[in-house]
Design a protein around this motif. Sequence first.
Motif, PDB file in Angstrom:
ATOM      1  N   LYS A 171      -7.737  28.768 110.218  1.00 49.03           N
ATOM      2  CA  LYS A 171      -7.726  29.638 111.400  1.00 49.03           C
ATOM      3  C   LYS A 171      -8.908  29.321 112.323  1.00 49.03           C
ATOM      4  O   LYS A 171      -8.779  29.391 113.547  1.00 49.03           O
ATOM      5  N   LEU A 172     -10.032  28.985 111.737  1.00 44.39           N
ATOM      6  CA  LEU A 172     -11.185  28.602 112.561  1.00 44.39           C
ATOM      7  C   LEU A 172     -10.893  27.321 113.338  1.00 44.39           C
ATOM      8  O   LEU A 172     -11.352  27.164 114.480  1.00 44.39           O
ATOM      9  N   GLU A 173     -10.155  26.417 112.737  1.00 47.62           N
ATOM     10  CA  GLU A 173      -9.757  25.196 113.452  1.00 47.62           C
ATOM     11  C   GLU A 173      -8.874  25.541 114.647  1.00 47.62           C
ATOM     12  O   GLU A 173      -9.026  24.958 115.733  1.00 47.62           O
ATOM     13  N   GLN A 174      -7.955  26.481 114.463  1.00 49.24           N
ATOM     14  CA  GLN A 174      -7.113  26.914 115.578  1.00 49.24           C
ATOM     15  C   GLN A 174      -7.957  27.568 116.677  1.00 49.24           C
ATOM     16  O   GLN A 174      -7.721  27.347 117.867  1.00 49.24           O
ATOM     17  N   LEU A 175      -8.926  28.369 116.263  1.00 48.40           N
ATOM     18  CA  LEU A 175      -9.812  29.019 117.231  1.00 48.40           C
ATOM     19  C   LEU A 175     -10.597  27.996 118.025  1.00 48.40           C
ATOM     20  O   LEU A 175     -10.720  28.111 119.251  1.00 48.40           O
ATOM     21  N   GLU A 176     -11.120  26.988 117.357  1.00 43.33           N
ATOM     22  CA  GLU A 176     -11.888  25.945 118.037  1.00 43.33           C
ATOM     23  C   GLU A 176     -11.010  25.171 119.009  1.00 43.33           C
ATOM     24  O   GLU A 176     -11.407  24.892 120.147  1.00 43.33           O
ATOM     25  N   SER A 177      -9.796  24.832 118.596  1.00 42.04           N
ATOM     26  CA  SER A 177      -8.878  24.090 119.457  1.00 42.04           C
ATOM     27  C   SER A 177      -8.499  24.915 120.687  1.00 42.04           C
ATOM     28  O   SER A 177      -8.504  24.409 121.825  1.00 42.04           O
ATOM     29  N   TYR A 178      -8.196  26.187 120.469  1.00 41.11           N
ATOM     30  CA  TYR A 178      -7.866  27.078 121.591  1.00 41.11           C
ATOM     31  C   TYR A 178      -9.046  27.191 122.553  1.00 41.11           C
ATOM     32  O   TYR A 178      -8.878  27.090 123.781  1.00 41.11           O
ATOM     33  N   SER A 179     -10.232  27.405 122.015  1.00 43.67           N
ATOM     34  CA  SER A 179     -11.424  27.571 122.848  1.00 43.67           C
ATOM     35  C   SER A 179     -11.662  26.342 123.709  1.00 43.67           C
ATOM     36  O   SER A 179     -11.938  26.440 124.917  1.00 43.67           O
ATOM     37  N   ARG A 180     -11.548  25.175 123.102  1.00 44.05           N
ATOM     38  CA  ARG A 180     -11.800  23.935 123.845  1.00 44.05           C
ATOM     39  C   ARG A 180     -10.775  23.746 124.953  1.00 44.05           C
ATOM     40  O   ARG A 180     -11.114  23.356 126.081  1.00 44.05           O
ATOM     41  N   ASP A 181      -9.515  24.023 124.648  1.00 43.26           N
ATOM     42  CA  ASP A 181      -8.453  23.846 125.647  1.00 43.26           C
ATOM     43  C   ASP A 181      -8.631  24.805 126.820  1.00 43.26           C
ATOM     44  O   ASP A 181      -8.554  24.400 127.993  1.00 43.26           O
ATOM     45  N   VAL A 182      -8.855  26.075 126.524  1.00 43.54           N
ATOM     46  CA  VAL A 182      -8.946  27.095 127.569  1.00 43.54           C
ATOM     47  C   VAL A 182     -10.196  26.897 128.423  1.00 43.54           C
ATOM     48  O   VAL A 182     -10.147  26.976 129.659  1.00 43.54           O
ATOM     49  N   LEU A 183     -11.318  26.627 127.794  1.00 47.14           N
ATOM     50  CA  LEU A 183     -12.571  26.494 128.545  1.00 47.14           C
ATOM     51  C   LEU A 183     -12.610  25.217 129.378  1.00 47.14           C
ATOM     52  O   LEU A 183     -13.310  25.156 130.390  1.00 47.14           O
ATOM     53  N   SER A 184     -11.830  24.216 128.986  1.00 41.41           N
ATOM     54  CA  SER A 184     -11.778  22.990 129.795  1.00 41.41           C
ATOM     55  C   SER A 184     -11.076  23.222 131.129  1.00 41.41           C
ATOM     56  O   SER A 184     -11.190  22.400 132.047  1.00 41.41           O
ATOM     57  N   SER A 185     -10.365  24.357 131.253  1.00 38.88           N
ATOM     58  CA  SER A 185      -9.689  24.666 132.520  1.00 38.88           C
ATOM     59  C   SER A 185     -10.642  25.245 133.562  1.00 38.88           C
ATOM     60  O   SER A 185     -10.285  25.359 134.740  1.00 38.88           O
ATOM     61  N   VAL A 186     -11.856  25.617 133.166  1.00 38.51           N
ATOM     62  CA  VAL A 186     -12.843  26.140 134.109  1.00 38.51           C
ATOM     63  C   VAL A 186     -13.418  24.972 134.916  1.00 38.51           C
ATOM     64  O   VAL A 186     -13.866  23.982 134.329  1.00 38.51           O
ATOM     65  N   PRO A 187     -13.413  25.051 136.245  1.00 40.63           N
ATOM     66  CA  PRO A 187     -13.990  23.971 137.050  1.00 40.63           C
ATOM     67  C   PRO A 187     -15.430  23.688 136.619  1.00 40.63           C
ATOM     68  O   PRO A 187     -16.191  24.605 136.322  1.00 40.63           O
ATOM     69  N   GLU A 188     -15.808  22.421 136.577  1.00 38.89           N
ATOM     70  CA  GLU A 188     -17.132  22.056 136.081  1.00 38.89           C
ATOM     71  C   GLU A 188     -18.252  22.732 136.856  1.00 38.89           C
ATOM     72  O   GLU A 188     -19.272  23.127 136.293  1.00 38.89           O
ATOM     73  N   THR A 189     -18.073  22.883 138.159  1.00 37.77           N
ATOM     74  CA  THR A 189     -19.123  23.502 138.973  1.00 37.77           C
ATOM     75  C   THR A 189     -19.281  24.994 138.683  1.00 37.77           C
ATOM     76  O   THR A 189     -20.291  25.594 139.045  1.00 37.77           O
ATOM     77  N   ALA A 190     -18.282  25.586 138.049  1.00 38.39           N
ATOM     78  CA  ALA A 190     -18.316  27.029 137.765  1.00 38.39           C
ATOM     79  C   ALA A 190     -18.761  27.335 136.341  1.00 38.39           C
ATOM     80  O   ALA A 190     -18.804  28.501 135.948  1.00 38.39           O
ATOM     81  N   ARG A 191     -19.114  26.331 135.588  1.00 41.39           N
ATOM     82  CA  ARG A 191     -19.436  26.548 134.167  1.00 41.39           C
ATOM     83  C   ARG A 191     -20.880  27.024 133.986  1.00 41.39           C
ATOM     84  O   ARG A 191     -21.725  26.340 133.398  1.00 41.39           O
ATOM     85  N   VAL A 192     -21.125  28.210 134.498  1.00 43.03           N
ATOM     86  CA  VAL A 192     -22.429  28.860 134.357  1.00 43.03           C
ATOM     87  C   VAL A 192     -22.183  30.243 133.771  1.00 43.03           C
ATOM     88  O   VAL A 192     -21.487  31.059 134.372  1.00 43.03           O
ATOM     89  N   LEU A 193     -22.757  30.499 132.614  1.00 40.61           N
ATOM     90  CA  LEU A 193     -22.570  31.779 131.932  1.00 40.61           C
ATOM     91  C   LEU A 193     -23.888  32.542 131.956  1.00 40.61           C
ATOM     92  O   LEU A 193     -24.850  32.175 131.282  1.00 40.61           O
ATOM     93  N   LEU A 194     -23.935  33.607 132.758  1.00 34.32           N
ATOM     94  CA  LEU A 194     -25.135  34.426 132.867  1.00 34.32           C
ATOM     95  C   LEU A 194     -24.854  35.790 132.242  1.00 34.32           C
ATOM     96  O   LEU A 194     -23.917  36.478 132.635  1.00 34.32           O
ATOM     97  N   SER A 195     -25.685  36.154 131.264  1.00 33.36           N
ATOM     98  CA  SER A 195     -25.490  37.411 130.548  1.00 33.36           C
ATOM     99  C   SER A 195     -26.828  38.091 130.309  1.00 33.36           C
ATOM    100  O   SER A 195     -27.887  37.587 130.708  1.00 33.36           O
ATOM    101  N   ALA A 196     -26.790  39.223 129.625  1.00 34.91           N
ATOM    102  CA  ALA A 196     -27.975  40.055 129.467  1.00 34.91           C
ATOM    103  C   ALA A 196     -29.071  39.386 128.649  1.00 34.91           C
ATOM    104  O   ALA A 196     -30.253  39.470 128.985  1.00 34.91           O
TER     105      ALA A 196
END
Length: 319
Positions: A171-196
Amino acid sequence: MRAITRLFQTCALAGIAAFLTAPLAAQERLNVVATTGMIADTARAIGGDLVEMRALMGPGIDPHAFRQTRTDIVALAQADLVLWNGLFLEAQMEEFLLELGEDGHVVAVAETLPQDRLLAHEDYEGRFDPHVWMDPTLWADVTVTIRDALIAADPEGADTFTANAEAYLAKLEQLESYSRDVLSSVPETARVLLSAHDAFGYFGAAYGFEVVGIQGVSTASEAGLGRIAEMVNMLVDREIDAVFVETSVSDRNIRALIEGAAAQGHEVVIGGELFSDAMGADGTYEGTYIGMIDSNVTTIARALGGSAPELGLKGTLTQ
């Protein structure tokens, strides 16, 4: 130290009394106590019916500031196995847990990872970022450590623990594969994660995101006015449109950033709520390790211009 020892001895006696009055079925199961929900959820998945599992820290709890109560000490004293993250995540409990480990099965699961896979801790010299669960590939190695700790505590359950761990790792392998696929759809210039606070370093390293925390790796590091002003200017100058709040950290600083950017004519929205140091509510999908990471990944991708399935990974995991 003597005071801790005396308290431990007193609570150990209470633990023995509780054990003697416990139902037989509960006594037959391995009594495991974990500090965080992420560790407890993984151990529960591996242990199955052979384990009686308890997490000290529930939803919304900040592990950096958590202090054990007398009830917690009783639970730790009577446990067959204690699992904690280590790497100074449970900063207020570390001395007690190290002392407890001198006499029983106590495992700091994240500290078994090779140091070359860990990130430096900006707040404390010589220590490492403890938020290893943000990278499912690292958590897979932690899963193996938890499996081995359960086997060491209950060798008769080895076959069950091994089979359950294999299913969970899949299941962790599925999670990793899903995460990589979905996050690769974010434009490279927008890949900034600002949090608390800076809890997403391993996430950023794994998926190619720049991670910015108002506070440092530990929530004990306060953000001053200078830091807030610096972050506001960054939002405006780089035209960052979305920031994220966390379930276990106050949103006060995030709100200050949004107001500061608005004062300079730049609109910033809250992209969503992320699970950083604690999982979601008990009994919910987000109240599991896989659910919390799925929720984070899906929320981040959508907020930053990527795409994700309507239900995220939920419902597609093999049962």
